[in-house]
Design a protein around this motif. Structure first.
Motif: not given
Length: 237
Positions: A1-30
């Motif tokens: 599992m790939i451990k990822a950190l998302v850094i973005d000042d836009e809340r909704y863009a950040r949350e959307e990307l987190v959802d997309l990453l988790e949906e891949t099943g290959q990424v753990e957003v830590i």
């Protein structure tokens, strides 16, 4: 599992990307961060495999954040941007990849596939060689951005790395090694750096040791290992 950190000042863009990453099943957003200062702290503490990094952020941009990291421990970087011009800049700076906003699932999956099979770290040498214009520090519910020219000394102890100016003592997430390589500060002790222009006096002690007094009367130790280098720098015998 790939451990990822998302850094973005836009809340909704950040949350959307987190959802997309988790949906891949290959990424753990830590973790996720809303600014570069917070991101710097979490990169150093959480050690992600990859950071998904917005470029345009207030105070410190994504590119400036990368210049503050230790190249030996830097994770892979995927820039996330709404601007094509920054995508080109990302490749010039040797980022692992980039994604344009709004992030498309098909394009994201290609990035994840590359991350999964990639085993060699990216070459960040052109980026990390840049000198730092500002040193980010935190404390007392505030963020300080100090010019390296203001800093008389920097030191490390059990609580972290600290920088000292005429009026301020602050804590930074940067390592002493990064400060030594990317600011005018020079090493005078295993745990101390000094700005050459802040030295008022070098007092020679017994056993090959010394002590620096700065312009604002801070006392900074000098070890035997670095005393000769200091003397050579100033042409002292």
């Amino acid at each position: 599992m790939i451990k990822a950190l998302v850094i973005d000042d836009e809340r909704y863009a950040r949350e959307e990307l987190v959802d997309l990453l988790e949906e891949t099943g290959q990424v753990e957003v830590i973790g996720e961060c809303s600014n570069a200062i917070e991101g710097l702290k979490k990169i150093n503490s959480m050690k992600p495999d990859v950071i998904f990094l917005d470029i345009q952020m207030p105070q410190i941009t994504g590119i400036e954040l990368l210049s503050m990291l230790d190249p030996e421990t830097m994770p892979k970087v995927v820039f996330v941007t709404a601007y094509d011009e920054y995508a080109l800049k990302a490749f010039e700076d040797n980022a692992f990849d980039y994604l344009l906003k709004p992030v498309e699932t098909v394009r994201l999956n290609k990035t994840i596939k590359r991350l999964s099979r990639e085993c060699q770290p990216a070459d960040y040498s052109p980026l990390v060689s840049e000198m730092l214009e500002l040193i980010p520090c935190s404390g007392h519910n505030r963020i300080l951005l100090l010019s390296p020219a203001e800093i008389e000394t920097a030191f490390s102890d059990l609580s972290g790395v600290h920088v000292v100016t005429k009026d301020t003592k602050a804590t930074t997430q940067l390592t002493l090694k990064t400060l030594e390589e990317k600011t005018p500060l020079i090493r005078c002790h295993r745990q101390y750096l000094i700005h050459p222009q802040a030295i008022r006096e070098i007092k020679l002690l017994e056993n090959g040791l010394a002590e620096i007094t700065t312009l604002n009367h801070y006392q900074v130790p000098v070890s035997r290992r670095y005393l000769k280098e200091l003397k050579d720098r100033f042409g002292l015998s």
